[in-house]
Design a protein around this motif. Structure first.
Motif, PDB file in Angstrom:
ATOM      1  N   GLU A 221       0.838  -1.195   0.000  1.00 39.92           N
ATOM      2  CA  GLU A 221       0.000   0.000   0.000  1.00 39.92           C
ATOM      3  C   GLU A 221       0.876   1.248   0.000  1.00 39.92           C
ATOM      4  OE1 GLU A 221      -2.944  -0.092   3.047  1.00 39.92           O
ATOM      5  OE2 GLU A 221      -3.871  -1.947   2.294  1.00 39.92           O
ATOM      6  N   ASP A 222       0.256   2.398  -0.229  1.00 39.33           N
ATOM      7  CA  ASP A 222       0.988   3.656  -0.364  1.00 39.33           C
ATOM      8  C   ASP A 222       1.402   4.178   1.010  1.00 39.33           C
ATOM      9  OD1 ASP A 222       2.063   6.053  -1.079  1.00 39.33           O
ATOM     10  OD2 ASP A 222       0.244   6.888  -1.969  1.00 39.33           O
ATOM     11  N   TYR A 223       2.617   3.839   1.418  1.00 42.63           N
ATOM     12  CA  TYR A 223       3.067   4.274   2.741  1.00 42.63           C
ATOM     13  C   TYR A 223       3.350   5.775   2.771  1.00 42.63           C
ATOM     14  CZ  TYR A 223       8.053   4.545   1.382  1.00 42.63           C
ATOM     15  OH  TYR A 223       9.246   4.888   0.817  1.00 42.63           O
ATOM     16  N   VAL A 224       3.669   6.355   1.605  1.00 39.42           N
ATOM     17  CA  VAL A 224       3.904   7.806   1.531  1.00 39.42           C
ATOM     18  C   VAL A 224       2.655   8.566   1.972  1.00 39.42           C
ATOM     19  CG1 VAL A 224       4.444   9.736   0.009  1.00 39.42           C
ATOM     20  CG2 VAL A 224       5.614   7.551  -0.291  1.00 39.42           C
ATOM     21  N   LYS A 225       1.506   8.093   1.537  1.00 40.72           N
ATOM     22  CA  LYS A 225       0.234   8.733   1.888  1.00 40.72           C
ATOM     23  C   LYS A 225       0.014   8.722   3.398  1.00 40.72           C
ATOM     24  CE  LYS A 225      -4.753   8.343   1.018  1.00 40.72           C
ATOM     25  NZ  LYS A 225      -5.794   7.549   0.311  1.00 40.72           N
ATOM     26  N   GLU A 226       0.285   7.569   4.028  1.00 37.64           N
ATOM     27  CA  GLU A 226       0.078   7.453   5.469  1.00 37.64           C
ATOM     28  C   GLU A 226       1.066   8.310   6.265  1.00 37.64           C
ATOM     29  OE1 GLU A 226      -2.497   5.938   6.897  1.00 37.64           O
ATOM     30  OE2 GLU A 226      -3.156   5.623   4.838  1.00 37.64           O
ATOM     31  N   ILE A 227       2.333   8.331   5.822  1.00 39.53           N
ATOM     32  CA  ILE A 227       3.333   9.175   6.486  1.00 39.53           C
ATOM     33  C   ILE A 227       2.941  10.646   6.362  1.00 39.53           C
ATOM     34  CG2 ILE A 227       5.731   9.981   6.410  1.00 39.53           C
ATOM     35  CD1 ILE A 227       5.704   7.301   7.534  1.00 39.53           C
ATOM     36  N   SER A 228       2.492  11.039   5.169  1.00 44.79           N
ATOM     37  CA  SER A 228       2.091  12.428   4.942  1.00 44.79           C
ATOM     38  C   SER A 228       0.909  12.808   5.821  1.00 44.79           C
ATOM     39  CB  SER A 228       1.737  12.642   3.463  1.00 44.79           C
ATOM     40  OG  SER A 228       2.862  12.445   2.638  1.00 44.79           O
ATOM     41  N   LYS A 229      -0.047  11.895   5.961  1.00 41.19           N
ATOM     42  CA  LYS A 229      -1.215  12.164   6.808  1.00 41.19           C
ATOM     43  C   LYS A 229      -0.788  12.389   8.252  1.00 41.19           C
ATOM     44  CE  LYS A 229      -4.651   9.301   6.465  1.00 41.19           C
ATOM     45  NZ  LYS A 229      -5.383   8.029   6.190  1.00 41.19           N
ATOM     46  N   PHE A 230       0.178  11.591   8.697  1.00 37.88           N
ATOM     47  CA  PHE A 230       0.664  11.736  10.075  1.00 37.88           C
ATOM     48  C   PHE A 230       1.349  13.091  10.264  1.00 37.88           C
ATOM     49  CE2 PHE A 230       4.180  11.530  13.081  1.00 37.88           C
ATOM     50  CZ  PHE A 230       3.504  11.198  14.237  1.00 37.88           C
ATOM     51  N   PHE A 231       2.271  13.431   9.359  1.00 39.91           N
ATOM     52  CA  PHE A 231       2.996  14.690   9.472  1.00 39.91           C
ATOM     53  C   PHE A 231       2.058  15.891   9.388  1.00 39.91           C
ATOM     54  CE2 PHE A 231       7.211  12.706   7.945  1.00 39.91           C
ATOM     55  CZ  PHE A 231       7.638  12.565   9.248  1.00 39.91           C
ATOM     56  N   ASN A 232       0.997  15.743   8.613  1.00 37.05           N
ATOM     57  CA  ASN A 232       0.054  16.868   8.441  1.00 37.05           C
ATOM     58  C   ASN A 232      -0.805  17.099   9.683  1.00 37.05           C
ATOM     59  OD1 ASN A 232       0.727  17.768   5.871  1.00 37.05           O
ATOM     60  ND2 ASN A 232      -0.547  16.231   4.864  1.00 37.05           N
ATOM     61  N   ARG A 233      -0.764  16.190  10.640  1.00 31.00           N
ATOM     62  CA  ARG A 233      -1.534  16.398  11.872  1.00 31.00           C
ATOM     63  C   ARG A 233      -0.960  17.539  12.680  1.00 31.00           C
ATOM     64  NH1 ARG A 233      -1.579  10.230  14.086  1.00 31.00           N
ATOM     65  NH2 ARG A 233      -2.413   9.247  12.208  1.00 31.00           N
ATOM     66  N   GLY A 234       0.296  17.846  12.460  1.00 33.09           N
ATOM     67  CA  GLY A 234       0.913  18.957  13.198  1.00 33.09           C
ATOM     68  C   GLY A 234       2.123  18.511  13.952  1.00 33.09           C
ATOM     69  N   ARG A 235       2.669  19.426  14.718  1.00 26.96           N
ATOM     70  CA  ARG A 235       3.923  19.200  15.444  1.00 26.96           C
ATOM     71  C   ARG A 235       3.798  18.105  16.466  1.00 26.96           C
ATOM     72  NH1 ARG A 235       7.576  23.695  18.652  1.00 26.96           N
ATOM     73  NH2 ARG A 235       9.068  22.241  19.504  1.00 26.96           N
ATOM     74  N   VAL A 236       4.808  17.248  16.524  1.00 29.47           N
ATOM     75  CA  VAL A 236       4.868  16.213  17.554  1.00 29.47           C
ATOM     76  C   VAL A 236       5.038  16.865  18.908  1.00 29.47           C
ATOM     77  CG1 VAL A 236       6.222  14.268  18.409  1.00 29.47           C
ATOM     78  CG2 VAL A 236       5.868  14.532  15.959  1.00 29.47           C
TER      79      VAL A 236
END
Length: 276
Positions: A260-275
């Motif tokens: 599956e498209d792991y780039v999409k999932e990583i991008s969704k996580f990063f777009n949530r905001g600052r850790v």
């Protein structure tokens, strides 16, 4: 000798392919998201000076003030540089070709993103023992070394012990870090240690899964072998599609699946905001 040379060429080819793909991803996709999500480690103590009118009273160092009998305040500077650690589960269940390829691409992309941002990156490979520790450093050569180590390491352990890995990291590495914990999380009773370590460090769990091994179709009869223990069981399913393992739902983290498209999932996580 020819076989060794051929193996070396094949390894260099794999590393080069991962470098190209990971660099493209980190440059064009992850870079901005990485920088906005994973900023500095907060505020670091810098110096002590005499209190001046208008200073924040919360910054007063009461021990120094009591000793000197004059008010002193602490000064802080923002930490710009991150320490990024990749804790990677390389037990038997993660050594399948498809899983290992996904893990290696992910490790490469995160390491190159850290490198592009000027951050130091290190890695800890584990199974049910600590397999290898790569210290924090900067630079492309160091990033490529992490990838090569991941591709060439021959783990001594087969099982997974997340608690042991987290406990080891907590004892050895005191400086606050951003930790990507990459595993299939086929383990139990690690949550307490995860909570303890998260009090000092930012931990981002990344679960690696393969859906074809996580569910059985109707009418299926399979002999399943645990890659880590060698135990075999016969599973029959005559009623409905069902899960054959207890899947750990990773909250506040990332779930990635082979194919599956792991780039999409990583991008969704990063777009949530600052850790945090």
């Amino acid at each position: 000798m020819d076989n060794k040379l051929e193996s070396k060429k094949e390894l260099l080819k794999k590393i080069k392919n991962i470098e190209i793909k990971a660099t493209i991803l980190s440059d064009n996709i992850f870079a901005g998201q990485y920088q906005s999500c994973l900023k500095g480690n907060g505020m670091e103590f810098s110096d002590i000076r005499r209190y001046a009118p208008g200073d924040d009273v919360k910054k007063i160092d009461w021990k120094v003030t009591a000793k000197q009998r004059k008010a002193y305040v602490k000064e802080f500077v923002e930490e710009r540089e991150l320490s990024v650690f990749l804790l990677v589960d390389i037990s038997a269940s993660n050594r399948f070709k498809e899983k290992l390829e996904l893990i290696t691409e992910l490790v490469g992309s995160l390491a190159f993103s850290a490198n592009k941002n000027g951050d130091r990156v290190g890695a800890l490979f584990f199974s049910n023992q600590i397999e290898r520790v790569i210290p924090l450093k900067k630079g492309k050569k160091h990033t490529l070394s992490i990838i090569e180590n991941l591709l060439t390491i021959n783990p001594k352990g087969d099982k997974t012990d997340i608690t042991m890995a987290l406990r080891y990291f907590g004892k050895v590495f005191k400086r606050r870090s951003v930790i990507f914990l990459i595993s299939d999380f086929l383990d139990d009773n690690y949550e307490k240690e995860l909570k303890i370590l998260s009090q000092r460090h930012e931990i981002i769990p990344v679960r690696i899964g393969d859906k074809k091994y996580e569910s059985l179709p109707i009418g299926a009869i399979f002999t399943l072998e645990d890659a880590e223990t060698g135990e075999q069981i016969v599973v029959e399913n005559y009623k409905e599609n069902s899960s054959n393992i207890n899947i750990n739902n990773i909250s506040n983290g990332i779930n990635l699946y082979v194919g599956e498209d792991y780039v999409k999932e990583i991008s969704k996580f990063f777009n949530r905001g600052r850790v945090r």
